[in-house]
Design a protein around this motif. Structure first.
Motif, PDB file in Angstrom:
ATOM      1  N   ASN A 195     -66.719 -81.494-121.459  1.00  0.00           N
ATOM      2  CA  ASN A 195     -66.317 -80.822-120.219  1.00  0.00           C
ATOM      3  C   ASN A 195     -66.414 -81.818-119.068  1.00  0.00           C
ATOM      4  O   ASN A 195     -67.415 -82.534-118.956  1.00  0.00           O
ATOM      5  CB  ASN A 195     -67.276 -79.645-119.959  1.00  0.00           C
ATOM      6  CG  ASN A 195     -66.612 -78.475-119.268  1.00  0.00           C
ATOM      7  OD1 ASN A 195     -65.430 -78.216-119.489  1.00  0.00           O
ATOM      8  ND2 ASN A 195     -67.359 -77.761-118.454  1.00  0.00           N
ATOM      9  N   TYR A 216     -71.130 -75.635-117.283  1.00  0.00           N
ATOM     10  CA  TYR A 216     -70.378 -75.417-118.531  1.00  0.00           C
ATOM     11  C   TYR A 216     -70.281 -73.923-118.859  1.00  0.00           C
ATOM     12  O   TYR A 216     -70.178 -73.528-120.019  1.00  0.00           O
ATOM     13  CB  TYR A 216     -70.986 -76.222-119.694  1.00  0.00           C
ATOM     14  CG  TYR A 216     -72.485 -76.130-119.792  1.00  0.00           C
ATOM     15  CD1 TYR A 216     -73.093 -75.082-120.464  1.00  0.00           C
ATOM     16  CD2 TYR A 216     -73.291 -77.083-119.188  1.00  0.00           C
ATOM     17  CE1 TYR A 216     -74.469 -74.988-120.530  1.00  0.00           C
ATOM     18  CE2 TYR A 216     -74.675 -77.003-119.241  1.00  0.00           C
ATOM     19  CZ  TYR A 216     -75.258 -75.954-119.916  1.00  0.00           C
ATOM     20  OH  TYR A 216     -76.616 -75.859-119.975  1.00  0.00           O
ATOM     21  N   ILE A 231     -67.496 -72.571-121.150  1.00  0.00           N
ATOM     22  CA  ILE A 231     -67.517 -72.851-122.593  1.00  0.00           C
ATOM     23  C   ILE A 231     -68.497 -71.907-123.293  1.00  0.00           C
ATOM     24  O   ILE A 231     -69.611 -71.691-122.807  1.00  0.00           O
ATOM     25  CB  ILE A 231     -67.942 -74.312-122.863  1.00  0.00           C
ATOM     26  CG1 ILE A 231     -66.936 -75.268-122.205  1.00  0.00           C
ATOM     27  CG2 ILE A 231     -68.056 -74.600-124.363  1.00  0.00           C
ATOM     28  CD1 ILE A 231     -67.300 -76.722-122.306  1.00  0.00           C
ATOM     29  N   VAL A 244     -70.908 -72.001-125.518  1.00  0.00           N
ATOM     30  CA  VAL A 244     -71.718 -73.054-126.150  1.00  0.00           C
ATOM     31  C   VAL A 244     -72.296 -72.556-127.478  1.00  0.00           C
ATOM     32  O   VAL A 244     -72.366 -73.309-128.461  1.00  0.00           O
ATOM     33  CB  VAL A 244     -72.840 -73.541-125.196  1.00  0.00           C
ATOM     34  CG1 VAL A 244     -73.729 -74.562-125.874  1.00  0.00           C
ATOM     35  CG2 VAL A 244     -72.228 -74.138-123.930  1.00  0.00           C
ATOM     36  N   VAL A 274     -71.267 -80.148-127.447  1.00  0.00           N
ATOM     37  CA  VAL A 274     -70.706 -79.908-126.111  1.00  0.00           C
ATOM     38  C   VAL A 274     -71.383 -80.889-125.150  1.00  0.00           C
ATOM     39  O   VAL A 274     -72.604 -81.049-125.185  1.00  0.00           O
ATOM     40  CB  VAL A 274     -70.952 -78.453-125.643  1.00  0.00           C
ATOM     41  CG1 VAL A 274     -70.414 -78.240-124.223  1.00  0.00           C
ATOM     42  CG2 VAL A 274     -70.312 -77.459-126.607  1.00  0.00           C
ATOM     43  N   ASN A 287     -71.418 -82.498-120.912  1.00  0.00           N
ATOM     44  CA  ASN A 287     -71.024 -82.256-119.514  1.00  0.00           C
ATOM     45  C   ASN A 287     -71.143 -83.573-118.740  1.00  0.00           C
ATOM     46  O   ASN A 287     -71.367 -84.628-119.354  1.00  0.00           O
ATOM     47  CB  ASN A 287     -71.859 -81.123-118.902  1.00  0.00           C
ATOM     48  CG  ASN A 287     -73.332 -81.454-118.816  1.00  0.00           C
ATOM     49  OD1 ASN A 287     -73.823 -82.414-119.423  1.00  0.00           O
ATOM     50  ND2 ASN A 287     -74.063 -80.661-118.075  1.00  0.00           N
ATOM     51  N   VAL A 300     -75.038 -81.110-123.782  1.00  0.00           N
ATOM     52  CA  VAL A 300     -75.574 -79.867-123.230  1.00  0.00           C
ATOM     53  C   VAL A 300     -76.607 -79.387-124.236  1.00  0.00           C
ATOM     54  O   VAL A 300     -76.301 -79.269-125.421  1.00  0.00           O
ATOM     55  CB  VAL A 300     -74.427 -78.843-123.095  1.00  0.00           C
ATOM     56  CG1 VAL A 300     -74.980 -77.444-122.889  1.00  0.00           C
ATOM     57  CG2 VAL A 300     -73.494 -79.251-121.969  1.00  0.00           C
TER      58      VAL A 300
END
Ligand code: NAP
Length: 308
Positions: free
Chosen positions: A73, A78, A81, A83, A93, A95, A307
């Motif tokens: 991202n 986030y 998303i 997650v 994931v 960020n 993340v």
């Protein structure tokens, strides 16, 4: 064979060059509903997805992305998303923390100064041709020096805002879940400016609603540069209309790009179109960090900024 990667938006040329050197890059082009259909079709078979804050990367997208190893991202937040759904499928994931902290903190101060010094009101008056010349008591605002800034969420951006506000002579109060911060109720009741910096989660959605706004001083200002749904926008419009607080400055909205109709008519609110991290330097650094995460993960290395 270079691994296939999907971008939802074009990135700066220098960053594209870095990505294209090691990946086969495809980019979405549509808008609105067409974009969603295109997104779902194109994500199939891609090993990486580079997404923006406006892309809803929900379970449907994640399931369509049958070969995804990473969703990078281009934002620190986030909330766009799912997650948990990504995690279930073993997708990493990432960020873009830190690289946007200064730009976002600078913009928070810009909004704080704009609303407390009535910059928007003054500019509108001048552009309308209503300015009749300097007047001793014209558009008097509130001085920041000696006032209390209440920071809700003292993370990276919250701290950077605090440092800038201290340079303006403000005292700082903050809320926190993890240390001895001030309870939110007391922070709201005692601060002259309240600035929101918590991420948008189930817990922080509508953190500021009618009761919280009613708790604030009538002379106080609310600044929101985090995510729109942290504030109940209808309640804020009501509070501003009824002068329960002195003013507000917003960079983010509950239903972007729509803005509550009442807010558009009020003088005591400054409205910015989600510009927190919008400098050339910062947007390039954000794109670069997202792409370096993709290259690392597809090369078998750990991500730089996962993340957790
Ligand atoms: P961060 O370092 O993670 O800071 C967020 C802070 O919020 C944390 O320190 C956390 O502190 C606190 N927090 C989390 N949940 C909370 C809760 N339920 N109640 C109270 N405090 C809570 O993140 P950041 O880098 O500063 O970024 C913050 C947010 O800014 C992002 O999530 C994003 O939404 C927004 N942002 C907006 C723009 C823009 O363009 N306008 C640009 C960049 C970022 P504790 O864990 O100690 O409570």
């Amino acid at each position: 064979m270079k691994p296939p990667v999907l971008l939802t938006r074009k990135l700066p040329a220098s960053v594209m060059a870095r990505l294209e050197a090691s990946c086969a890059v495809e980019q979405c082009e549509g808008d609105g509903l067409a974009a969603r259909r295109e997104f779902l079709t194109r994500v199939a078979g891609k090993q990486a997805l580079v997404s923006m804050v406006t892309d809803t990367v929900d379970r449907t997208v994640i399931e369509a992305g049958d070969a995804l190893q990473i969703i990078a991202n281009v934002a620190v937040g986030y909330n766009n998303i799912d997650v948990a759904a990504a995690r279930e499928r073993g997708i990493i994931v990432t960020n873009t923390p830190d690289v946007l902290t200064d730009a976002t903190a600078d913009f928070t101060l810009a909004l704080m100064l704009a609303v407390t010094r009535r910059l928007g009101e003054g500019e509108r008056m001048l552009r309308r041709g209503d300015w009749k010349g300097w007047a001793f008591d014209q558009l008097l605002g509130m001085q920041l020096h000696g006032k209390q800034l209440g920071i809700v969420g003292l993370g990276r951006i919250g701290r950077a805002v605090a440092a800038r506000a201290q340079a303006f002579g403000m005292t700082i109060a903050h809320t926190s879940r993890s240390d001895a911060g001030m309870p939110l109720d007391r922070l709201l009741a005692t601060s002259d400016v309240v600035s929101l910096h918590v991420p948008l989660t189930g817990e922080t959605r509508h953190l500021i609603g009618q009761p919280e706004l009613a708790r604030m001083k009538r002379t106080a200002y609310l600044i929101n540069t985090t995510r729109g749904p942290v504030v109940d926008e209808a309640a804020l419009a009501w509070a501003l209309k009824n002068q329960l607080i002195a003013g507000a400055a917003l960079d983010v909205y509950e239903h972007e790009p729509q803005v509550h109709a009442d807010l558009l008519t009020l003088e005591n609110v400054v409205l910015a179109p989600h510009l927190g991290s919008a400098t050339t330097e910062t947007r390039t650094a954000m794109a670069d960090l997202a792409v370096r995460n993709v290259i690392a993960v597809l090369g078998g290395d750990p991500p730089l900024t996962p993340v957790t």
